[in-house]
Design a protein around this motif. Structure first.
Motif, PDB file in Angstrom:
ATOM      1  N   PHE A  25       0.868  -1.186   0.000  1.00  0.00           N
ATOM      2  CA  PHE A  25       0.000   0.000   0.000  1.00  0.00           C
ATOM      3  C   PHE A  25       0.903   1.235   0.000  1.00  0.00           C
ATOM      4  N   SER A  26       0.310   2.373  -0.266  1.00  0.00           N
ATOM      5  CA  SER A  26       1.113   3.595  -0.180  1.00  0.00           C
ATOM      6  C   SER A  26       0.303   4.732   0.427  1.00  0.00           C
ATOM      7  N   VAL A  27       1.038   5.638   1.053  1.00  0.00           N
ATOM      8  CA  VAL A  27       0.434   6.795   1.711  1.00  0.00           C
ATOM      9  C   VAL A  27       0.966   8.048   1.031  1.00  0.00           C
ATOM     10  N   ASP A  28       0.055   8.873   0.521  1.00  0.00           N
ATOM     11  CA  ASP A  28       0.475  10.117  -0.122  1.00  0.00           C
ATOM     12  C   ASP A  28       0.700  11.201   0.919  1.00  0.00           C
ATOM     13  N   GLU A  29       1.533  12.140   0.556  1.00  0.00           N
ATOM     14  CA  GLU A  29       1.841  13.251   1.438  1.00  0.00           C
ATOM     15  C   GLU A  29       0.573  14.042   1.768  1.00  0.00           C
ATOM     16  N   GLY A  30       0.445  14.436   3.028  1.00  0.00           N
ATOM     17  CA  GLY A  30      -0.666  15.284   3.452  1.00  0.00           C
ATOM     18  C   GLY A  30      -1.934  14.537   3.803  1.00  0.00           C
ATOM     19  N   GLN A  31      -1.919  13.198   3.630  1.00  0.00           N
ATOM     20  CA  GLN A  31      -3.122  12.418   3.926  1.00  0.00           C
ATOM     21  C   GLN A  31      -3.271  12.103   5.410  1.00  0.00           C
ATOM     22  N   ILE A  32      -4.516  11.866   5.802  1.00  0.00           N
ATOM     23  CA  ILE A  32      -4.773  11.144   7.041  1.00  0.00           C
ATOM     24  C   ILE A  32      -5.136   9.732   6.587  1.00  0.00           C
ATOM     25  N   TYR A  33      -4.262   8.793   6.903  1.00  0.00           N
ATOM     26  CA  TYR A  33      -4.376   7.426   6.405  1.00  0.00           C
ATOM     27  C   TYR A  33      -4.552   6.497   7.595  1.00  0.00           C
ATOM     28  N   SER A  34      -5.649   5.767   7.638  1.00  0.00           N
ATOM     29  CA  SER A  34      -5.917   4.930   8.803  1.00  0.00           C
ATOM     30  C   SER A  34      -5.788   3.452   8.497  1.00  0.00           C
ATOM     31  N   VAL A  35      -5.303   2.726   9.494  1.00  0.00           N
ATOM     32  CA  VAL A  35      -5.185   1.272   9.410  1.00  0.00           C
ATOM     33  C   VAL A  35      -6.133   0.693  10.445  1.00  0.00           C
ATOM     34  N   ILE A  36      -7.091  -0.093   9.975  1.00  0.00           N
ATOM     35  CA  ILE A  36      -8.052  -0.689  10.899  1.00  0.00           C
ATOM     36  C   ILE A  36      -8.040  -2.210  10.742  1.00  0.00           C
ATOM     37  N   GLY A  37      -8.688  -2.877  11.679  1.00  0.00           N
ATOM     38  CA  GLY A  37      -8.733  -4.342  11.647  1.00  0.00           C
ATOM     39  C   GLY A  37      -8.876  -4.871  13.053  1.00  0.00           C
ATOM     40  N   PRO A  38      -9.356  -6.115  13.176  1.00  0.00           N
ATOM     41  CA  PRO A  38      -9.605  -6.687  14.499  1.00  0.00           C
ATOM     42  C   PRO A  38      -8.327  -6.839  15.327  1.00  0.00           C
ATOM     43  N   ASN A  39      -8.470  -7.125  16.596  1.00  0.00           N
ATOM     44  CA  ASN A  39      -7.321  -7.379  17.473  1.00  0.00           C
ATOM     45  C   ASN A  39      -6.465  -8.470  16.856  1.00  0.00           C
ATOM     46  N   GLY A  40      -5.158  -8.232  16.848  1.00  0.00           N
ATOM     47  CA  GLY A  40      -4.230  -9.240  16.336  1.00  0.00           C
ATOM     48  C   GLY A  40      -4.099  -9.224  14.818  1.00  0.00           C
ATOM     49  N   ALA A  41      -4.715  -8.249  14.142  1.00  0.00           N
ATOM     50  CA  ALA A  41      -4.683  -8.194  12.671  1.00  0.00           C
ATOM     51  C   ALA A  41      -3.305  -7.826  12.124  1.00  0.00           C
ATOM     52  N   GLY A  42      -2.458  -7.257  12.982  1.00  0.00           N
ATOM     53  CA  GLY A  42      -1.101  -6.920  12.533  1.00  0.00           C
ATOM     54  C   GLY A  42      -0.827  -5.420  12.439  1.00  0.00           C
ATOM     55  N   LYS A  43      -1.717  -4.612  12.992  1.00  0.00           N
ATOM     56  CA  LYS A  43      -1.598  -3.149  12.868  1.00  0.00           C
ATOM     57  C   LYS A  43      -0.340  -2.610  13.566  1.00  0.00           C
ATOM     58  N   THR A  44      -0.152  -3.020  14.825  1.00  0.00           N
ATOM     59  CA  THR A  44       1.021  -2.545  15.563  1.00  0.00           C
ATOM     60  C   THR A  44       2.303  -3.119  14.964  1.00  0.00           C
ATOM     61  N   THR A  45       2.239  -4.368  14.526  1.00  0.00           N
ATOM     62  CA  THR A  45       3.409  -4.960  13.863  1.00  0.00           C
ATOM     63  C   THR A  45       3.778  -4.144  12.626  1.00  0.00           C
ATOM     64  N   LEU A  46       2.769  -3.729  11.867  1.00  0.00           N
ATOM     65  CA  LEU A  46       3.020  -2.895  10.689  1.00  0.00           C
ATOM     66  C   LEU A  46       3.718  -1.592  11.092  1.00  0.00           C
ATOM     67  N   PHE A  47       3.238  -0.952  12.147  1.00  0.00           N
ATOM     68  CA  PHE A  47       3.893   0.276  12.640  1.00  0.00           C
ATOM     69  C   PHE A  47       5.332  -0.024  13.061  1.00  0.00           C
ATOM     70  N   ASN A  48       5.537  -1.145  13.737  1.00  0.00           N
ATOM     71  CA  ASN A  48       6.886  -1.490  14.189  1.00  0.00           C
ATOM     72  C   ASN A  48       7.822  -1.753  13.011  1.00  0.00           C
ATOM     73  N   LEU A  49       7.269  -2.259  11.914  1.00  0.00           N
ATOM     74  CA  LEU A  49       8.084  -2.468  10.709  1.00  0.00           C
ATOM     75  C   LEU A  49       8.412  -1.130  10.053  1.00  0.00           C
ATOM     76  N   ILE A  50       7.392  -0.282   9.908  1.00  0.00           N
ATOM     77  CA  ILE A  50       7.596   1.004   9.221  1.00  0.00           C
ATOM     78  C   ILE A  50       8.562   1.891  10.000  1.00  0.00           C
ATOM     79  N   THR A  51       8.504   1.827  11.344  1.00  0.00           N
ATOM     80  CA  THR A  51       9.328   2.734  12.150  1.00  0.00           C
ATOM     81  C   THR A  51      10.667   2.120  12.572  1.00  0.00           C
ATOM     82  N   GLY A  52      11.006   0.970  12.009  1.00  0.00           N
ATOM     83  CA  GLY A  52      12.341   0.424  12.197  1.00  0.00           C
ATOM     84  C   GLY A  52      12.558  -0.349  13.492  1.00  0.00           C
ATOM     85  N   ILE A  53      11.466  -0.651  14.212  1.00  0.00           N
ATOM     86  CA  ILE A  53      11.616  -1.426  15.444  1.00  0.00           C
ATOM     87  C   ILE A  53      11.789  -2.908  15.099  1.00  0.00           C
ATOM     88  N   TYR A  54      11.031  -3.366  14.087  1.00  0.00           N
ATOM     89  CA  TYR A  54      11.206  -4.723  13.571  1.00  0.00           C
ATOM     90  C   TYR A  54      11.808  -4.671  12.176  1.00  0.00           C
TER      91      TYR A  54
END
Ligand SMILES: Nc1ncnc2c1ncn2[C@@H]1O[C@H](COP(=O)(O)OP(=O)(O)OP(=O)(O)O)[C@@H](O)[C@H]1O
Ligand SMILES: [Mg+2]
Length: 252
Positions: A25-54
């Motif tokens: 997926f991609s996020v354009d500049e200036g957007q408010i882009y939301s990630v939704i999904g049930p518990n355990g869907a991988g949202k925080t993992t995705l953030f941890n990947l994007i921000t270099g923690i994982y």
């Protein structure tokens, strides 16, 4: 137009668990882009990947067209990416203001070093950092808590303080992991206004949230995750009418 964030074929496995799988997926500049999904869907993992923690098991992440897999969180902060955490990272025995100032130092390691050295010529920088932190606290609606010890602040105020802390290093993009979790209706409404104000400053916002009313109201686009995979992506209108989303997530 180059996307600000571009994720391609991203996967992360923990043992046998596919936390994120073949995600693009991609996020354009200036957007408010939301990630939704049930518990355990991988949202925080995705953030941890994007921000270099994982580090991804597979796949590519580009920031402004440049590959950033392998960079440390502070290197990404230097390139303009900051975040808040689902489990708040506030130092409870420090004042609110100190927390915001520390945010800047933690995210931009170089300035931590200069602070430790305490060179006289850099005291001016420290003063600027303090002024900026005060400004940010007012911006997020915490202006009355400058010298308050964090432990004495309400949960709602702490959630806003964490946002001020993420903004302290002047990010171009900020990732917020469940900023509305645990907030009451009034606090959530204030948060909605705050997110709009952040976006109005030209800062791209990526949001993980369970509060459907909030995300549907403020997002330019949404990504729906289910078991680590993309279930749907689109505008709030498209997501609301997507049969897969209705069946799997919104529960009919
Ligand atoms: N460090 C880890 N080690 C092992 N498994 C993990 C780790 N981090 C996440 N997981 C697993 O990956 C999956 C996705 O978890 P993640 O925290 O990303 O979900 P989430 O969408 O943020 O959920 P929530 O809405 O509850 O915050 C879950 O099955 C979780 O148990
Ligand atoms: Mg999470």
């Amino acid at each position: 137009m180059t996307a600000l964030i571009e994720v391609t074929g991203l996967s992360k496995t923990f043992g046998g668990v596919h936390a994120v799988e073949a995600l693009s997926f991609s996020v354009d500049e200036g957007q408010i882009y939301s990630v939704i999904g049930p518990n355990g869907a991988g949202k925080t993992t995705l953030f941890n990947l994007i921000t270099g923690i994982y580090t991804p098991t597979q796949g590519e992440i580009k920031l402004k067209g440049e590959g950033v897999v392998g960079l440390e969180p502070n290197q990404l902060a230097e390139r303009g990416m900051c975040r808040t955490f689902q489990q708040m990272q506030i130092c409870m025995n420090m004042t609110a203001l100190e927390n915001v100032m520390l945010g800047r130092h933690l995210q931009l390691k170089s300035s931590l070093l200069t602070t430790m050295l305490r060179l006289p010529s850099l005291l001016k920088d420290e003063e600027d950092c303090r002024d900026h932190a005060i400004e940010l606290m007012k911006f997020v609606g915490c202006g009355e808590y400058l010298e308050t010890e964090a432990s004495a602040m309400s949960y709602g105020a702490l959630k806003r303080l964490e946002i001020a802390r993420a903004l302290a290093s002047n990010p171009k993009i900020v990732l917020l992991d469940e900023p509305a979790a645990g907030l009451n209706g009034t606090e959530t409404a204030a948060l909605e206004e705050l997110i709009k104000k952040i976006a109005a400053q030209g800062i791209t916002v990526v949001l993980v949230e369970h509060d459907m009313k909030l995300v549907m109201g403020i997002s330019d686009r949404l990504l729906v995750l289910n078991y680590g995979r993309k279930l749907a992506e689109g505008t709030p209108e498209e997501i609301r009418n997507n049969p897969d989303v209705i069946a799997a997530y919104l529960g009919g």
